[in-house]
Design an enzyme around this catalytic site. Structure first.
Site, PDB file in Angstrom:
ATOM      1  N   ASP A 159       0.877  -1.179   0.000  1.00 37.19           N
ATOM      2  CA  ASP A 159       0.000   0.000   0.000  1.00 37.19           C
ATOM      3  C   ASP A 159       0.906   1.218   0.000  1.00 37.19           C
ATOM      4  O   ASP A 159       1.181   1.814   1.042  1.00 37.19           O
ATOM      5  CB  ASP A 159      -0.889  -0.034   1.238  1.00 37.19           C
ATOM      6  CG  ASP A 159      -1.765   1.203   1.336  1.00 37.19           C
ATOM      7  OD1 ASP A 159      -1.864   1.962   0.352  1.00 37.19           O
ATOM      8  OD2 ASP A 159      -2.345   1.425   2.418  1.00 37.19           O
ATOM      9  N   TYR A 228      -8.804   9.819  -5.977  1.00 34.85           N
ATOM     10  CA  TYR A 228      -7.475   9.565  -6.529  1.00 34.85           C
ATOM     11  C   TYR A 228      -7.428  10.146  -7.946  1.00 34.85           C
ATOM     12  O   TYR A 228      -8.464  10.228  -8.625  1.00 34.85           O
ATOM     13  CB  TYR A 228      -7.146   8.066  -6.541  1.00 34.85           C
ATOM     14  CG  TYR A 228      -6.724   7.508  -5.189  1.00 34.85           C
ATOM     15  CD1 TYR A 228      -6.341   8.345  -4.136  1.00 34.85           C
ATOM     16  CD2 TYR A 228      -6.699   6.132  -4.966  1.00 34.85           C
ATOM     17  CE1 TYR A 228      -5.948   7.821  -2.914  1.00 34.85           C
ATOM     18  CE2 TYR A 228      -6.304   5.606  -3.737  1.00 34.85           C
ATOM     19  CZ  TYR A 228      -5.930   6.449  -2.714  1.00 34.85           C
ATOM     20  OH  TYR A 228      -5.540   5.936  -1.513  1.00 34.85           O
TER      21      TYR A 228
END
Ligand code: AAT
Length: 292
Positions: A159, A228
């Protein structure tokens, strides 16, 4: 720049910048690695920003954290030992902890400030740290994996932030080699792999490296995350040589057992259908990814 709004400006997405209306700045600091900021937005809840780039918002973090975790973990039987690289906010830990087969979770996050700030401002995300199976290591994920015992993990979840700044090496070939080494035969990796709309050149490079290194299966999956860049983000999902992993047909469903851990709210985004659908690619991306 619009006064009272946060705009996400970066050379990684030139010519565009998604903006959120700021209600209040809650935290601003500078760690050894990056600028850290938390603000209350008008429409996405609290937002965590590192070096000017959005890492998560309360409203849409579920899409990213659930997918990066359950795509790999629902694809193998009985994952027991899991490593998370990055993910200092604790959201991926929260998701890994839903799997009752898991016995041990290591996390290696480079920036202690991300951990502390998340615990203070994002309790529903940092709740992942409360699981007794979790061990936190503060340090560079590259070094951690180099030192990891060979063949010791069932799954490694990367991540990671974007490849400008402390995460740069997490997108390079030597890093993927050490991930593969740390996995057991038939073990799985899932790593943040940017946007098909913006970063095909980065994706091409990751796919080419992974095809050389991961002798099991190599796949690209994607999902929507409105905050995002470009509104989508992808994952490189690979397995090492060994028992075959068919990522497109998850064999370890979580849907039925999601409420086992009563302190964690139910899944918001992930389900069996969206798992399978995540591997369907638009033609332009399919062409490039399959040619590598
Ligand atoms: N779950 C939120 C999404 C993230 S967080 C990425 C984390 O990776 C950050 O906490 C950062 O400090 C950490 N990190 C960066 N480099 C390293 C490293 N070398 N070793 C360990 N941890 C690291 C990702 C958001 C994606 C944004 C898309 N634009």
């Amino acid at each position: 720049v619009i006064p009272g709004w946060f705009s996400e400006i970066s050379p990684m997405w030139p010519g565009e910048a998604h903006s959120l209306k700021v209600e209040k700045i809650l935290f601003q600091g500078k760690s050894d690695y990056q600028d850290v900021m938390v603000f209350q937005s008008a429409t996405y809840g609290k937002v965590l920003v590192l070096d000017g780039v959005i890492q998560l918002t309360e409203r849409d973090e579920c899409a990213y954290q659930e997918m990066i975790t359950h795509l790999p973990l629902c694809s193998i039987p009985n994952p027991k030992k899991v490593l998370v690289i990055g993910g200092g906010d604790g959201g991926v830990l929260r998701e890994v902890a839903r799997h009752s087969s898991v016995e041990h979770i290591d996390i290696c996050e480079i920036d202690k400030m991300v951990v502390d700030v998340s615990k203070e401002y994002f309790p529903d995300v940092a709740v992942g740290y409360e699981d007794p199976r979790v061990t936190l290591h503060v340090g560079d994920g590259v070094a951690f994996l180099k030192a990891a015992q060979e063949g010791s993990y069932d799954a490694v979840i990367v991540d990671s932030s974007d490849p400008i700044g402390p995460a740069q090496e997490l997108f390079e070939k030597p890093f993927f080699e050490s991930v593969a080494k740390a996995l057991r035969p038939g073990g799985v990796m899932c790593t943040q792999a940017e946007s098909i709309w913006l970063h095909m050149h980065i994706i091409e490079n990751i796919v080419a490296n992974c095809r050389q290194i991961f002798k099991g299966s190599v796949n690209y999956a994607w999902t929507t995350v409105p905050t995002y860049p470009s509104g989508v983000i992808g994952f490189m999902v690979c397995s090492t040589e060994g028992p075959e992993v068919d990522f497109k047909n998850p064999i370890n469903p979580i849907d039925e057992k999601e409420n086992q851990n009563t302190s964690t709210p139910p899944l918001k985004f992930y389900n069996r259908e969206i798992h399978a659908a995540a591997f369907c690619l638009p033609s332009f991306a399919k062409k490039v990814i399959e040619s590598k």
